[in-house]
Design a protein around this motif. Structure first.
Motif, PDB file in Angstrom:
ATOM      1  N   PRO A  38      24.702  27.269  -0.668  1.00  0.00           N
ATOM      2  CA  PRO A  38      24.568  26.221  -1.681  1.00  0.00           C
ATOM      3  C   PRO A  38      25.458  26.475  -2.893  1.00  0.00           C
ATOM      4  CG  PRO A  38      22.549  27.524  -1.524  1.00  0.00           C
ATOM      5  CD  PRO A  38      23.494  28.054  -0.502  1.00  0.00           C
ATOM      6  N   GLY A  39      25.931  25.373  -3.468  1.00  0.00           N
ATOM      7  CA  GLY A  39      26.708  25.426  -4.693  1.00  0.00           C
ATOM      8  C   GLY A  39      25.880  24.908  -5.850  1.00  0.00           C
ATOM      9  N   PRO A  40      26.486  24.807  -7.020  1.00  0.00           N
ATOM     10  CA  PRO A  40      25.743  24.394  -8.211  1.00  0.00           C
ATOM     11  C   PRO A  40      25.162  22.986  -8.134  1.00  0.00           C
ATOM     12  CG  PRO A  40      28.073  24.749  -8.720  1.00  0.00           C
ATOM     13  CD  PRO A  40      27.862  25.169  -7.317  1.00  0.00           C
ATOM     14  N   GLY A  41      25.724  22.123  -7.315  1.00  0.00           N
ATOM     15  CA  GLY A  41      25.230  20.752  -7.217  1.00  0.00           C
ATOM     16  C   GLY A  41      24.172  20.535  -6.151  1.00  0.00           C
ATOM     17  N   PHE A  42      23.785  21.593  -5.423  1.00  0.00           N
ATOM     18  CA  PHE A  42      22.851  21.393  -4.317  1.00  0.00           C
ATOM     19  C   PHE A  42      21.461  20.963  -4.753  1.00  0.00           C
ATOM     20  CE2 PHE A  42      19.922  22.985  -0.948  1.00  0.00           C
ATOM     21  CZ  PHE A  42      20.261  22.036   0.000  1.00  0.00           C
ATOM     22  N   ALA A  43      20.954  21.539  -5.812  1.00  0.00           N
ATOM     23  CA  ALA A  43      19.590  21.215  -6.247  1.00  0.00           C
ATOM     24  C   ALA A  43      19.404  19.718  -6.471  1.00  0.00           C
ATOM     25  CB  ALA A  43      19.239  21.988  -7.515  1.00  0.00           C
ATOM     26  N   ALA A  44      20.436  19.049  -6.952  1.00  0.00           N
ATOM     27  CA  ALA A  44      20.334  17.616  -7.239  1.00  0.00           C
ATOM     28  C   ALA A  44      20.228  16.761  -5.979  1.00  0.00           C
ATOM     29  CB  ALA A  44      21.537  17.164  -8.074  1.00  0.00           C
ATOM     30  N   VAL A  45      20.789  17.239  -4.857  1.00  0.00           N
ATOM     31  CA  VAL A  45      20.782  16.427  -3.632  1.00  0.00           C
ATOM     32  C   VAL A  45      19.852  16.975  -2.554  1.00  0.00           C
ATOM     33  CG1 VAL A  45      23.087  15.484  -4.038  1.00  0.00           C
ATOM     34  CG2 VAL A  45      22.827  17.593  -2.721  1.00  0.00           C
ATOM     35  N   LYS A  46      19.291  18.138  -2.760  1.00  0.00           N
ATOM     36  CA  LYS A  46      18.396  18.735  -1.760  1.00  0.00           C
ATOM     37  C   LYS A  46      17.279  17.786  -1.334  1.00  0.00           C
ATOM     38  CE  LYS A  46      15.603  22.821  -0.689  1.00  0.00           C
ATOM     39  NZ  LYS A  46      14.529  22.075  -0.040  1.00  0.00           N
ATOM     40  N   PRO A  47      16.628  17.059  -2.252  1.00  0.00           N
ATOM     41  CA  PRO A  47      15.581  16.130  -1.808  1.00  0.00           C
ATOM     42  C   PRO A  47      16.076  15.080  -0.811  1.00  0.00           C
ATOM     43  CG  PRO A  47      15.448  16.466  -4.179  1.00  0.00           C
ATOM     44  CD  PRO A  47      16.726  17.121  -3.713  1.00  0.00           C
ATOM     45  N   LEU A  48      17.329  14.674  -0.912  1.00  0.00           N
ATOM     46  CA  LEU A  48      17.881  13.703   0.042  1.00  0.00           C
ATOM     47  C   LEU A  48      17.953  14.304   1.445  1.00  0.00           C
ATOM     48  CD1 LEU A  48      20.819  12.242  -2.083  1.00  0.00           C
ATOM     49  CD2 LEU A  48      18.536  11.258  -1.737  1.00  0.00           C
ATOM     50  N   ASP A  71      22.136   7.086   4.901  1.00  0.00           N
ATOM     51  CA  ASP A  71      23.017   6.368   3.979  1.00  0.00           C
ATOM     52  C   ASP A  71      22.924   6.951   2.572  1.00  0.00           C
ATOM     53  OD1 ASP A  71      23.818   4.701   6.055  1.00  0.00           O
ATOM     54  OD2 ASP A  71      22.506   3.038   5.450  1.00  0.00           O
ATOM     55  N   ASP A  72      21.723   7.340   2.156  1.00  0.00           N
ATOM     56  CA  ASP A  72      21.551   7.956   0.837  1.00  0.00           C
ATOM     57  C   ASP A  72      22.351   9.253   0.736  1.00  0.00           C
ATOM     58  OD1 ASP A  72      19.849   5.901   0.068  1.00  0.00           O
ATOM     59  OD2 ASP A  72      18.011   7.081   0.408  1.00  0.00           O
ATOM     60  N   VAL A  73      22.335  10.050   1.796  1.00  0.00           N
ATOM     61  CA  VAL A  73      23.095  11.300   1.810  1.00  0.00           C
ATOM     62  C   VAL A  73      24.586  11.003   1.689  1.00  0.00           C
ATOM     63  CG1 VAL A  73      23.805  13.249   3.265  1.00  0.00           C
ATOM     64  CG2 VAL A  73      21.374  12.676   3.061  1.00  0.00           C
ATOM     65  N   VAL A  74      25.073  10.060   2.481  1.00  0.00           N
ATOM     66  CA  VAL A  74      26.510   9.733   2.478  1.00  0.00           C
ATOM     67  C   VAL A  74      26.949   9.165   1.130  1.00  0.00           C
ATOM     68  CG1 VAL A  74      28.253   8.237   3.533  1.00  0.00           C
ATOM     69  CG2 VAL A  74      26.660   9.511   4.971  1.00  0.00           C
ATOM     70  N   ALA A  76      25.703  10.086  -1.675  1.00  0.00           N
ATOM     71  CA  ALA A  76      25.590  11.161  -2.660  1.00  0.00           C
ATOM     72  C   ALA A  76      26.647  12.249  -2.511  1.00  0.00           C
ATOM     73  CB  ALA A  76      24.200  11.795  -2.587  1.00  0.00           C
ATOM     74  N   VAL A  77      27.074  12.522  -1.261  1.00  0.00           N
ATOM     75  CA  VAL A  77      28.000  13.634  -1.040  1.00  0.00           C
ATOM     76  C   VAL A  77      29.166  13.227  -0.151  1.00  0.00           C
ATOM     77  CG1 VAL A  77      26.160  15.360  -1.305  1.00  0.00           C
ATOM     78  CG2 VAL A  77      26.806  14.597   0.987  1.00  0.00           C
ATOM     79  N   ALA A  78      30.244  13.979  -0.283  1.00  0.00           N
ATOM     80  CA  ALA A  78      31.397  13.856   0.608  1.00  0.00           C
ATOM     81  C   ALA A  78      31.504  15.149   1.408  1.00  0.00           C
ATOM     82  CB  ALA A  78      32.669  13.634  -0.195  1.00  0.00           C
ATOM     83  N   LEU A  79      31.996  15.031   2.638  1.00  0.00           N
ATOM     84  CA  LEU A  79      32.237  16.188   3.498  1.00  0.00           C
ATOM     85  C   LEU A  79      33.745  16.394   3.574  1.00  0.00           C
ATOM     86  CD1 LEU A  79      31.027  18.347   5.403  1.00  0.00           C
ATOM     87  CD2 LEU A  79      31.254  16.665   7.256  1.00  0.00           C
ATOM     88  N   VAL A  80      34.170  17.615   3.282  1.00  0.00           N
ATOM     89  CA  VAL A  80      35.600  17.911   3.215  1.00  0.00           C
ATOM     90  C   VAL A  80      35.936  19.003   4.225  1.00  0.00           C
ATOM     91  CG1 VAL A  80      37.498  18.614   1.716  1.00  0.00           C
ATOM     92  CG2 VAL A  80      35.577  17.320   0.762  1.00  0.00           C
ATOM     93  N   SER A  81      36.779  18.652   5.184  1.00  0.00           N
ATOM     94  CA  SER A  81      37.238  19.613   6.185  1.00  0.00           C
ATOM     95  C   SER A  81      38.361  20.460   5.594  1.00  0.00           C
ATOM     96  CB  SER A  81      37.752  18.866   7.420  1.00  0.00           C
ATOM     97  OG  SER A  81      39.061  18.372   7.194  1.00  0.00           O
ATOM     98  N   PRO A  82      38.822  21.472   6.307  1.00  0.00           N
ATOM     99  CA  PRO A  82      39.973  22.231   5.825  1.00  0.00           C
ATOM    100  C   PRO A  82      41.227  21.362   5.648  1.00  0.00           C
ATOM    101  CG  PRO A  82      38.823  23.494   7.483  1.00  0.00           C
ATOM    102  CD  PRO A  82      38.205  22.118   7.465  1.00  0.00           C
ATOM    103  N   ASP A  83      41.256  20.205   6.317  1.00  0.00           N
ATOM    104  CA  ASP A  83      42.400  19.288   6.209  1.00  0.00           C
ATOM    105  C   ASP A  83      42.189  18.189   5.178  1.00  0.00           C
ATOM    106  OD1 ASP A  83      43.786  20.659   8.231  1.00  0.00           O
ATOM    107  OD2 ASP A  83      42.727  19.512   9.781  1.00  0.00           O
ATOM    108  N   GLY A  84      41.012  18.123   4.573  1.00  0.00           N
ATOM    109  CA  GLY A  84      40.733  17.104   3.572  1.00  0.00           C
ATOM    110  C   GLY A  84      39.451  16.349   3.878  1.00  0.00           C
TER     111      GLY A  84
END
Length: 109
Positions: A38-48, A71-74, A76-84
């Protein structure tokens, strides 16, 4: 295609704060899974993520509620691969594990 040992990032869409990193240790197409740090922003989205997983356990009873939680998760967050960033994904996080699938192209609406 080797994904093992890659590090994927989860980032807040609202403020670009790091939500966490996923170090891939298993690739079972179409799913990747790994250790979640987890990073510093995890606590804010953990309930999702908690809500999405609780609904996943009974998706056959409440499919629309589970889809809304995804949809709520998407939103709230972006998923970033090693390529972007990846345009589409389904991501689950429970404790120190994360597992997901993704698409290089957006899904049709």
């Amino acid at each position: 295609m080797g994904f093992t040992d890659e590090i994927w990032h989860v980032v807040s869409r609202h403020d670009a704060q790091p939500v966490g990193d996923i170090t891939i240790d298993e690739a079972d197409f179409p799913w990747l899974s790994g250790h979640f740090t987890p990073g510093p922003g995890f606590a804010a989205v953990k309930p999702l993520f908690d809500r999405e997983l609780s609904l996943l356990d009974r998706v056959s009873e409440e499919p629309h509620a589970w889809e809304a939680a995804c949809d709520d998760v998407v939103r709230a967050v972006a998923l970033v691969s090693p390529d972007g960033p990846v345009p589409e994904f389904l991501l689950h996080i429970r404790d120190a594990r994360a597992w997901f699938r993704w698409s290089d192209t957006p899904f049709d609406a």
